[in-house]
Design an enzyme around this catalytic site. Structure first.
Site, mmCIF file in Angstrom:
data_model
loop_
_atom_site.group_PDB
_atom_site.id
_atom_site.type_symbol
_atom_site.label_atom_id
_atom_site.label_comp_id
_atom_site.label_asym_id
_atom_site.label_seq_id
_atom_site.Cartn_x
_atom_site.Cartn_y
_atom_site.Cartn_z
ATOM 1 N N LYS A 65 -5.161 129.266 20.323
ATOM 2 C CA LYS A 65 -4.303 129.092 19.146
ATOM 3 C C LYS A 65 -2.812 129.283 19.440
ATOM 4 C CE LYS A 65 -7.512 130.396 15.465
ATOM 5 N NZ LYS A 65 -7.665 131.227 14.260
ATOM 6 N N ASP A 102 -4.832 128.934 8.425
ATOM 7 C CA ASP A 102 -5.435 130.247 8.158
ATOM 8 C C ASP A 102 -4.708 130.968 7.020
ATOM 9 O OD1 ASP A 102 -7.507 130.142 9.956
ATOM 10 O OD2 ASP A 102 -6.418 131.131 11.575
#
Ligand SMILES: NC(=O)c1ccc[n+]([C@@H]2O[C@H](COP(=O)([O-])OP(=O)(O)OC[C@H]3O[C@@H](n4cnc5c(N)ncnc54)[C@H](OP(=O)(O)O)[C@@H]3O)[C@@H](O)[C@H]2O)c1
Length: 259
Positions: A65, A102
């Site tokens: 990520k 997220d």
């Protein structure tokens, strides 16, 4: 046919293919979504290959990520703030854009249950990639104060499980478990169960259908609880919106997780 993938290392456990397949079915879209194991050394080459193969977008999970941020042409403000990308769009002009869904995914279940951020004291447990998105989201949502605790000492953070950490948990309106404690069946409650109380909300990001020991302890203490499946479905829905411009069928995505 639209094509997507989730990349990680390992990635076989990812629930994303199941969630997206349920959404494609619900919307009657012909699309494929695969899980592809990509080692860190192969990340840049894998991105070039996906673009050349005509994929519309990918999700990015642990451990890529952060590294993927340097491999895309631009990142959106949520990704810049969270310091991590979990969604990549391969645009028709050949450019690549990185997003972080997220933050939106984390906030969605809180909005759905009407959690009042104004004036709220928040305690975030954990200091990894997920915690960065959680901290950025809580600040953006206007929480009154935010404390963070971690197992490994970090500047400005409390020691996970210390007396100060337990006092912060008791005082908090929202306690978020953003550690990996709970991923394995049999994992204990992330902090001393006596720190939970009625009147607070305990949100465990662990994306599993079974109740974690943390949520069981919080519920037993009279706290309200949220599991990680709502976030998982909501961040997937936001990725789909970024890739296609269409709203996902969130309830189909949630049903696929078989809570
Ligand atoms: N529901 C969702 O949609 C969603 C989305 C993203 C992430 N998540 C979940 O969030 C969790 C964290 O993900 P991440 O990407 O932030 O992982 P990460 O970057 O690897 O960070 C892991 C965190 O967990 C802590 N930790 C690990 N083992 C621990 C232990 N035995 N005791 C106490 N703390 C421990 C680490 O502390 P140290 O610094 O001391 O190692 C660190 O703070 C994962 O379980 C992931 O599945 C859920």
């Amino acid at each position: 046919m639209l094509r997507f993938a989730v990349i990680g290392h390992p990635v076989a456990h990812s629930l994303s293919p199941r969630i997206h397949a349920a959404n494609f079915r619900a919307l009657g879209i012909e699309a494929a979504y695969d899980a592809v194991d990509v080692a860190s050394a192969d990340l840049a080459a894998a991105l070039r290959r996906f673009a050349a193969d005509g994929l519309r977008g990918i999700n990015v999970t642990v451990p890529h990520k952060v590294a993927v941020m340097d491999l895309v042409d631009r990142v959106d403000s949520a990704a810049a703030e969270a310091g991590a990308v979990n969604t990549v769009l391969f645009a028709p002009d050949g450019s690549t854009a990185g997003f972080n869904t997220d933050m939106a995914g984390f906030l969605h279940p809180l909005k759905s249950c009407g959690f009042p951020f104004a004036g709220a004291k928040v305690l975030v447990l954990g200091a990894g990639g997920a915690s960065r998105a959680v901290v950025a989201a809580c600040r953006a949502a206007g929480c009154a104060s935010l404390t963070q605790a971690n197992r490994t000492a970090r500047p400005g953070m409390l020691q996970l499980g210390s007396e100060e950490c337990l006092a912060a948990a008791r005082a908090a309106d929202l306690v978020v478990n953003a550690t990996t404690v709970g991923l394995r069946e049999g994992d204990p409650c992330v902090i001393d169960a006596g720190a939970f109380r009625a009147g607070q909300l305990v949100y465990d990001l662990i994306p599993v259908a079974r109740e974690t020991a943390t949520l069981a302890a919080a519920r037993a203490a009279g706290a309200r609880t949220l599991d990680g499946l709502g976030m998982l479905a909501a961040q997937a829905a936001e990725s789909f919106r970024i890739w296609t411009g269409r709203m996902a069928d969130l309830s189909a995505m949630l049903s696929a997780l078989d809570r």
